[in-house]
Design an enzyme around this catalytic site. Structure first.
Site, PDB file in Angstrom:
ATOM      1  N   ASN A   8     -26.282 -20.020  -1.394  1.00 38.73           N
ATOM      2  CA  ASN A   8     -25.827 -19.071  -0.947  1.00 38.73           C
ATOM      3  C   ASN A   8     -26.309 -17.484  -0.927  1.00 38.73           C
ATOM      4  O   ASN A   8     -25.569 -16.572  -0.901  1.00 38.73           O
ATOM      5  CB  ASN A   8     -24.208 -19.830  -0.725  1.00 38.73           C
ATOM      6  CG  ASN A   8     -24.056 -19.970  -1.782  1.00 38.73           C
ATOM      7  OD1 ASN A   8     -24.849 -20.429  -3.105  1.00 38.73           O
ATOM      8  ND2 ASN A   8     -23.033 -20.080  -2.436  1.00 38.73           N
ATOM      9  N   ASP A   9     -26.833 -17.472  -2.466  1.00 37.45           N
ATOM     10  CA  ASP A   9     -26.460 -16.650  -3.034  1.00 37.45           C
ATOM     11  C   ASP A   9     -28.131 -15.716  -2.773  1.00 37.45           C
ATOM     12  O   ASP A   9     -28.186 -14.932  -3.336  1.00 37.45           O
ATOM     13  CB  ASP A   9     -26.914 -16.962  -4.305  1.00 37.45           C
ATOM     14  CG  ASP A   9     -25.264 -17.517  -4.775  1.00 37.45           C
ATOM     15  OD1 ASP A   9     -24.567 -17.028  -4.321  1.00 37.45           O
ATOM     16  OD2 ASP A   9     -25.786 -18.279  -6.471  1.00 37.45           O
ATOM     17  N   ASP A  49     -22.497 -15.139  -9.120  1.00 35.32           N
ATOM     18  CA  ASP A  49     -22.122 -16.318  -7.570  1.00 35.32           C
ATOM     19  C   ASP A  49     -21.389 -16.221  -8.966  1.00 35.32           C
ATOM     20  O   ASP A  49     -21.137 -16.249 -10.260  1.00 35.32           O
ATOM     21  CB  ASP A  49     -23.100 -16.799  -7.772  1.00 35.32           C
ATOM     22  CG  ASP A  49     -22.693 -17.917  -7.318  1.00 35.32           C
ATOM     23  OD1 ASP A  49     -21.544 -17.832  -6.146  1.00 35.32           O
ATOM     24  OD2 ASP A  49     -23.321 -19.170  -6.806  1.00 35.32           O
ATOM     25  N   ASP A  60     -15.674 -19.143  -2.600  1.00 35.49           N
ATOM     26  CA  ASP A  60     -14.660 -20.269  -2.817  1.00 35.49           C
ATOM     27  C   ASP A  60     -13.269 -19.362  -3.381  1.00 35.49           C
ATOM     28  O   ASP A  60     -13.040 -18.643  -2.665  1.00 35.49           O
ATOM     29  CB  ASP A  60     -14.807 -20.586  -4.792  1.00 35.49           C
ATOM     30  CG  ASP A  60     -14.399 -21.628  -5.588  1.00 35.49           C
ATOM     31  OD1 ASP A  60     -13.313 -22.772  -4.295  1.00 35.49           O
ATOM     32  OD2 ASP A  60     -14.282 -22.490  -5.956  1.00 35.49           O
ATOM     33  N   THR A  86     -18.384 -15.240  -4.477  1.00 34.79           N
ATOM     34  CA  THR A  86     -17.366 -16.373  -4.463  1.00 34.79           C
ATOM     35  C   THR A  86     -16.829 -17.271  -2.878  1.00 34.79           C
ATOM     36  O   THR A  86     -16.637 -16.006  -2.721  1.00 34.79           O
ATOM     37  CB  THR A  86     -17.153 -16.994  -5.119  1.00 34.79           C
ATOM     38  OG1 THR A  86     -16.911 -17.848  -5.489  1.00 34.79           O
ATOM     39  CG2 THR A  86     -16.114 -16.285  -5.723  1.00 34.79           C
ATOM     40  N   ARG A 131      -6.464 -24.504 -15.948  1.00 35.40           N
ATOM     41  CA  ARG A 131      -6.179 -24.389 -14.573  1.00 35.40           C
ATOM     42  C   ARG A 131      -5.006 -25.735 -14.664  1.00 35.40           C
ATOM     43  O   ARG A 131      -5.196 -26.677 -14.694  1.00 35.40           O
ATOM     44  CB  ARG A 131      -7.195 -24.700 -13.429  1.00 35.40           C
ATOM     45  CG  ARG A 131      -7.810 -24.457 -12.807  1.00 35.40           C
ATOM     46  CD  ARG A 131      -9.526 -24.384 -12.236  1.00 35.40           C
ATOM     47  NE  ARG A 131     -10.133 -24.760 -11.599  1.00 35.40           N
ATOM     48  CZ  ARG A 131     -10.524 -24.984 -11.023  1.00 35.40           C
ATOM     49  NH1 ARG A 131     -10.960 -25.392 -10.166  1.00 35.40           N
ATOM     50  NH2 ARG A 131     -11.673 -23.532 -10.567  1.00 35.40           N
ATOM     51  N   PHE A 159      -2.285 -32.388   0.405  1.00 37.02           N
ATOM     52  CA  PHE A 159      -2.320 -31.328  -0.403  1.00 37.02           C
ATOM     53  C   PHE A 159      -3.043 -30.013   0.976  1.00 37.02           C
ATOM     54  O   PHE A 159      -3.703 -30.279   2.015  1.00 37.02           O
ATOM     55  CB  PHE A 159      -3.758 -30.577  -0.621  1.00 37.02           C
ATOM     56  CG  PHE A 159      -3.498 -30.928  -2.132  1.00 37.02           C
ATOM     57  CD1 PHE A 159      -2.520 -29.234  -2.828  1.00 37.02           C
ATOM     58  CD2 PHE A 159      -4.221 -31.874  -2.606  1.00 37.02           C
ATOM     59  CE1 PHE A 159      -2.736 -28.935  -3.560  1.00 37.02           C
ATOM     60  CE2 PHE A 159      -3.895 -31.454  -5.027  1.00 37.02           C
ATOM     61  CZ  PHE A 159      -2.912 -30.425  -4.892  1.00 37.02           C
TER      62      PHE A 159
END
Lengths: 1060, 338
Positions: free
Chosen positions: A708-709, A267, A547, A545, A465, A409
């Protein structure tokens, strides 16, 4: 669809960080508009704060407990399912129908944040129905490869036992016909035919030879595993002092599998990263800041963090190394720097709450939170916002800006803008966004483009980032004209989003660049080093992931999973390869049958490393088959029919083709050094794991921290949970749990490797020792009329596995190490034998068998030769059965104990004690049960009186024993030596040079450990904003801003009276 | 630091054992140990082998088969099972002095004393003199447990099948037969005689056997096994003890007598001898052979060249393998890379 009456009401007095344990329909909350902020990292790995909203009607009608008590509605909703992105339902209340959506639901696994109190109605509860638990998958009974192998070997031994017993039974039949029936002295008064006697003899031999089947093996294996688990629990180097969490082996049955891992599925959020964003660096007007610097601008190697005491609003947890920038901003000389932080404090969708004088920011994404916090510390404090104003404190002076528009965004725009009217009437647009989109929209006369780009590249190389910041002054007329278009677009009914985007595009141009920010998504400690180590051990690491792609890719780079010499393929790019392979196969229908013979040609023909980045949507096509089956099932239940459709080109795919496609995908992915799957659901994570498990027959490990894992943790051969975090779901379903990702290398490369080697050694030896022991009976039967006569004393047979041979091998299974932990970590290649399973497989098993057979042969036939036609020193015939039994048993004990001594590579005093002790115990017990005293007490139980003392005082028999032991061991030593000389393994080489390497290690440790260099990489956009849509809608609708003056229902006590 | 440690309840102990850092010796099979080791072991084995072989060669053994299968054998007529109380005489000569003490064995071939049921067919409690088991012998003894409802003592197959040929040895001195004294004392194991087998403490011994019968194949009851020596009767009769100690293999020898007395203390002088055999024991039915063996012993016991040869072979192999290993090692020596 099923109907569910829900008369259970649940009140959640949720403080910050409350974790939900049921899927709940949000009715109302203490926040305005019954808003409820949730963190869904457990569900999808995304780190931004999301909001859920109660229905307007429940928000208005159900604020007070009394109202809740009278709440009586019928809710019709979908069956429990595993889709985290969808919820459909209808609430019937007071003759009205209200649609329910996912926005109204608080799912199990969410953490409620920043909400004092909320009321909800439980829709799905428990581990069976909630969506996340539906994603959890079945709890599987996990077994190791070795376990399976071991079972098959035991079956093999069983088969062998039956064969041998049958052979001997036939032997007995013939013997009886030829000899036994004629031997008058053997007459037993029973009228039994030769074949019947053979049949009885079969069972006799089943009993006599049953020690061949290692029953005690299972117990011993469990003991060893338990010990190994304890060693994992005890390991200080896997103990995380900060949170006081030691590593925990939650299952004790999988340890040796840890030494065989080929694929790791990890993850991202909370596992690789800490889920903390930190404002690290920035570039303003072409000058970069952020490295350790004194206030005077002198660069340092190790600086002091900035002291924020001058700013009473500062967040003390925020750390920044560049004192110069702070001094620079405080001096108010640099207008650009001022503008930079002003932008950060204004251009965002963060919401603020003033709690006891403390500002608490609620950000849609942690990135944004980090930026606003940074501005706050630099003296530009975001204080409050209303629907159309933003108030900030610029150094000492509070200013309120009128917000004209907020351009939010989304993942296509990759930027957000805000249009503000300054107190002096100027209108200015502030914008922040990805460098790629911003640079396209910069004005021609914008300065610092090149220098900023250089800085961005540097930031990207450091895997920070980045976001570009820019502004634009807008004239009143221009704004007016745009504003009208904006309003029109807002009123569009179809494709409103597209229309809005188009309008936004019109104003976001000719921007002036100010600078760029660089945020660090903090990795857990030691992640890149760990991944590099594991990669060297040929372990492939896949990141799965929920994400976004950008974030995942960025993390891929920062943890050195992706490197610049890799060619990165995206799901869409490789589709072509997959479908062409598919087409080829279709054209050659026969190859299906010859598939196995044809060597698979690689997908990526170009030389060099490859990496694959795919998304959940793309994966769905691969995993299509499973999904469709389920849907078809559901549809059938509904009585509807849908035409079977194909995912791709309209051609229907049959099951075989789908399977081939999955195989192709797995083959392709396995060609890559690294695979990153983003936007995948928990179910998909598990499916990916099982695909690899199924088609690669590889040992897989999943590591994760959140709910979620859970599914993938359960699916993989080994599941590892990161403990010490708030959620316990992953840990509860895991097999091993520890606090930090970096402990994985120790778990695998040290504990796993040791466990594997120990277990293999143990098993090889155990099979050997039982064969060497048992087959002596087999050889003896040729000389005893196949009469199931045992070659040893009964007591010896009883005690052999228990006392005489078990302890040394048990200790080897517990303590042995070929090289120590530090060398295991230094040479990850030592891990390879485990993956290839070379230390224990059928080959080794048969080698052990033949070794055992050989030794049993020696142990029988050397004494046989020595006993033939001879007599003792004093003339008494020593060739009696009891002396023979003593000689064979003694030879056996010496042989097996010396053999384990040869196999022991780590001699502690305990091992020494055990080996000598076993031999000593053997002689001790033997002399005891052969003693006169015990025979006098139990004359019919101990019948070997005097055998040991009579036999063992004969030098001849000692010479027999020595020769037997010598012949049993010398060939083994010789073969081992030759093998290690001619074909040395990595382990042998390391072992041989152990001393040298240990010296090297010590020297390395004396030197300062060099900090891990975040890689130097080529140009790529480092934009990775962990955003979803911001709160722009909320802000512009003004719903959350104005606190409703509704009186809360009564004091707390009355609330508690509400029945549950 | 101390304070911090107190707070950390879950901190594992930092001991050498829990951290798997026990002090240890990690030996390797290196060339420096293995090759010289093989040479030394080889030399030692060759030495032992030579010693064993030479000793074994020096031991004299004389084996005489008296089964009487061949028609020209003096015992041929006795081999007929119907003949009772048959006596036959075997003549043999010795060329050189047969050094004493000489041991006199009888040998049987194809005789499975190690047959499981046969071996179990006895009653250890009875044989240790427990009178309880005189009345109720163990069922292990079946079918030699009861005879006509009377308990058999000693019961079981082993006792029942006791070897009952007897021998007398004469030296032919000038045509006259001179009996060679045979010593039957102490031919059984000390432990068997003193511990394992015991007569019930009843005097006279025969009273203990009241109500029991002798084994079916026996001609005399246990308490009359040796009429010449009253102390050599019952379960502690030496011949009985020797027989009861089962042989490991189907071809075996058992000690019958020792020749240690009188003129023969130095051994059997060269000359002609005559062996008088009371032929009772039937072996032809199961293709067995009966032998008489004279042998003297050394420190290693009786003559057996197997062990000496085995030692020589293994010792030489060790030397050969050490050379092979040396060659291989020289060829494949670890290059000093990492």
């Amino acid at each position: 669809m099923s109907m569910r009456w829900m008369d259970e009401r649940q009140r959640r007095n949720s403080t910050v960080g409350f974790s939900l344990s049921a899927d709940i329909l949000l009715l109302s909350s203490s926040n305005p508009n019954s808003l409820c902020y949730v963190e869904t990292a457990e569900l999808d790995g995304e780190t931004n704060l999301k909001f859920k909203m109660g229905l307007r009607v429940t928000d208005e009608m159900l604020q007070e407990e009394r109202q809740l008590a009278e709440f009586n509605a019928l809710i019709e909703c979908e069956e429990p399912n595993n889709r985290l992105d969808k919820f459909l339902g209808v609430m019937r209340w007071n003759q009205e129908q209200y649609p329910l959506e996912l926005d109204n639901m608080l799912l199990r696994g969410c953490k409620v944040r920043n909400t004092e109190e909320c009321h909800g109605l439980v829709i799905f509860a428990g581990s069976a129905d909630t969506k996340i638990m539906r994603n959890g998958g079945k709890t599987r009974f996990k077994r190791t490869k070795i376990d399976e192998l071991m079972n098959y070997m035991v079956y093999t031994i069983f088969a062998l036992l039956i064969l041998v017993a049958a052979g001997l039974a036939i032997g007995h039949t013939y013997w009886y016909e030829e000899i036994g029936s004629k031997a008058w002295y053997l007459y037993d008064g029973k009228d039994q035919g030769a074949s019947y006697r053979g049949f009885l003899s079969f069972w006799g031999y089943i009993i006599v030879l049953n020690t061949m089947v290692p029953i005690s093996l299972y117990v011993s294996v469990e003991v060893i595993r338990l010990g190994q688990s304890k060693f994992i629990n005890w390991d200080l180097q896997m103990y995380f002092a900060e949170k006081d969490t030691p590593a925990k082996a939650r299952t004790t049955t999988l340890n040796e599998q840890l030494g065989q891992i080929e694929y790791i599925f990890s993850d991202k959020t909370g596992t690789l990263t800490q889920n903390i964003m930190a404002f690290k660096k920035c570039t303003i007007s072409g000058r970069s800041y952020g490295d350790p610097t004194t206030a005077e601008g002198v660069s340092l190697d190790r600086g002091r963090p900035v002291d924020w005491n001058w700013n009473r609003y500062a967040d003390k947890k925020f750390q920044f190394m560049d004192n110069y920038l702070v001094a620079h901003v405080r001096s108010k000389k640099d207008r650009d720097a001022m503008e930079f932080f002003k932008l950060l404090s204004l251009c965002h969708t963060v919401m603020v709450e003033n709690k006891d004088g403390e500002l608490i920011y609620q950000a849609a994404s942690p990135d944004e939170g980090a930026l606003v916090t940074a501005a706050r510390n630099f003296g530009f404090v975001f204080l409050s916002r209303t629907q159309d104003t933003i108030t900030i404190r610029e150094m000492d002076q509070e200013t309120t800006y009128e917000m004209l528009a907020l351009l939010d965004f989304n993942s296509d725009r990759k930027r957000m803008s805000i249009i503000l009217k300054f107190p002096d009437g100027r209108i200015r647009l502030y914008c922040k966004g990805a460098d790629t989109v911003i640079y396209e929209r910069l004005a021609a006369n914008s300065r610092h483009k090149e220098t900023t780009q250089t800085a961005l590249d540097v930031f990207a190389n450091e895997t920070l980032r980045t976001l570009c910041l820019c502004y634009k002054d807008i004239s009143a007329e221009e704004y007016e004209a745009w504003s009208r278009k904006h309003k029109d677009a807002q009123l569009t009914l179809t494709n409103r989003d597209a229309a809005l985007d188009q309008v936004y595009e019109q104003i976001e141009n000719n921007l002036m660049l100010i600078g760029a920010t660089a945020i660090e998504d903090k990795l857990q400690d030691g992640v890149p080093e760990t991944i590099a180590k594991l990669a060297k051990a040929d372990i492939k690491i896949w990141v799965l992931t929920g994400d976004k792609k950008e974030t995942a890719e960025n993390i891929g780079y920062s943890c050195s999973l992706l490197t610049d010499d890799m060619q990165i393929h995206y799901g869409e790019d490789v589709n072509e390869k997959l479908s062409s392979r598919q087409a080829n196969r279709r054209n050659e229908p026969q190859t299906v049958h010859q598939r196995k013979k044809k060597p698979a040609e690689p997908f990526f023909t170009q030389p060099g490393k490859n990496a694959l980045i795919i998304t959940g949507g793309w994966l769905n096509e691969i995993l299509y088959e499973k999904k469709k089956k389920r849907r078809r099932l559901r549809l059938r239940r509904l009585g509807r029919r849908s035409p079977p459709s194909s995912p791709q080109d309209g051609q229907p795919m049959n099951d075989l083709e789908k399977e081939m496609r999955q195989i192709d995908f797995v083959d392709m992915a396995c060609e890559c050094e690294a695979v990153i799957c983003c936007r995948v659901t928990p179910k998909q994570k598990a499916n990916v794991v099982s695909l690899v498990k199924k088609y690669k027959k590889a040992v897989t490990l999943s590591i994760g921290d959140g709910a979620n894992d859970v599914n993938m943790i359960k699916t993989a051969d080994i599941g590892v949970g990161i403990s010490g975090q708030e959620g316990m779901q992953a840990v509860m379903s895991s097999d091993y749990a520890f606090a930090q990702f970096r402990y994985l290398q120790r778990l695998l490369l040290v504990h796993g490797r040791w466990s594997y080697i120990r277990m293999c050694k143990f098993l090889r030896y155990f099979f050997f020792k039982n064969f060497a022991f048992t087959l002596v009976h087999f050889w003896y039967s040729f000389f005893s009329g196949y009469s199931s006569q045992v070659a040893y004393e009964d007591w010896f047979i009883t005690l052999y596995n228990l006392c005489y041979s078990s302890l040394p091998v048990l200790l080897v299974g517990l303590l042995d190490q070929d090289v120590n932990d530090r060398l295991s970590l230094k040479f990850p290649k030592l891990y390879l034998p485990g993956q290839q399973g070379t230390l224990f497989n059928y080959k080794n098993f048969f080698i052990s068998l033949f070794h055992g057979i050989f030794v049993s042969l020696i142990i029988f036939f050397i004494p046989y030769g020595a006993f033939l036609q001879t007599m003792g020193q004093d003339g008494e015939a020593p060739s009696d059965y009891q002396s023979f039994a003593v000689v064979t048993a003694s030879s056996l004990i010496f042989t097996v104990n010396l053999q384990i001594s040869l196999d022991t590579s780590y001699w502690t005093f305990v091992n020494c004690f055990a080996v000598l002790g076993s031999i000593a115990i053997y002689f001790g017990i033997m002399f005891d049960i052969h003693s006169a005293g015990i025979h006098v007490i139990f004359p019919s139980v101990f019948t070997f009186t005097g055998a040991a003392s009579n036999a063992l005082r004969q030098p001849y028999l000692w010479l027999t024993i020595i020769l037997t032991v010598g012949i049993s061991l010398l060939p083994v030593i010789c073969i081992q030596f030759l093998h290690k000389t001619i074909w040395p393994s990595v382990g042998d080489k390391v072992q041989r040079n152990r001393k040298k390497y240990e010296m090297e290690l010590e020297e390395e440790e004396k030197k300062k450990p060099s900090a891990f260099q975040r890689g130097r990489r080529s140009r790529r956009s480092a934009y990775a904003f962990s955003h979803s849509r911001g709160y722009a809608d909320l802000i512009s609708s003004g719903r959350s801003i104005r606190r409703r003056p509704t009186a809360r229902g009564g004091p707390q006590d009355s609330i508690r009276e509400v029945p549950h | 630091m101390v304070k911090q440690e107190q707070e950390l309840d879950n901190r594992p102990d930092n001991t050498a054992f829990t951290q798997q850092r026990l002090p240890a010796w990690q030996p390797m099979l290196s060339a420096g140990i293995v090759i010289p080791g093989f040479v030394l072991i080889g030399l030692a084995f060759i030495g032992i082998g030579v010693a064993l072989f030479v000793t074994s060669r020096s031991i004299q053994v004389l084996e005489i088969d008296y089964t009487g299968v061949a028609q020209d054998s003096p015992c041929y007529r006795c081999s007929d099972p119907d003949t009772k109380n048959c006596v036959c005489t075997m003549d043999f000569s010795i060329d050189t002095l047969f050094k004493g003490p000489v041991f006199f064995y009888y040998g049987l071939t194809n005789y499975f004393q190690n047959y499981r049921r046969y071996g179990a067919s006895k009653d250890a409690s009875q044989l240790s003199g427990d009178l309880e088991y005189f009345k109720n012998p163990s069922s292990d003894c079946s079918p030699y447990q009861y005879d006509n409802d009377k308990p058999i003592v000693p019961c079981g197959s082993i006792a029942n099948s006791m070897f009952n040929d007897t021998f007398k040895l004469y030296q032919i001195v000038n045509g006259a037969r001179k009996q060679v004294p045979l010593d039957g004392k102490g031919i059984a194991w000390w432990t068997d005689y003193n511990v394992k087998y015991r007569n019930p403490s009843v005097t006279p011994l025969r009273n203990a056997f009241n109500g029991t019968v002798k084994p079916v194949f026996w001609s005399r009851p246990a308490y009359e096994l040796d009429p010449t020596d009253p102390a050599n009767n019952g379960f502690i009769n030496q011949d009985f003890l020797v027989w009861m100690r089962r042989a490991a293999l189907p071809n075996f020898r058992k000690l019958y007598r020792r020749i240690t007395e009188g003129d023969y203390a130095e051994g059997l002088p060269a000359g002609n001898y005559s062996l008088e055999i009371a032929y009772n024991y039937p072996v032809l039915s199961f293709d067995g052979e009966k032998k008489v063996v004279f042998s003297n012993v050394s420190w290693m016991g009786g003559k057996n060249e197997f062990l000496g040869i085995a030692y020589l072979v293994i010792g030489s192999l060790c030397i050969v393998m050490s050379i092979v290993m040396l060659i291989v090692y020289a060829k494949f020596k670890f290059p000093e890379e990492d």
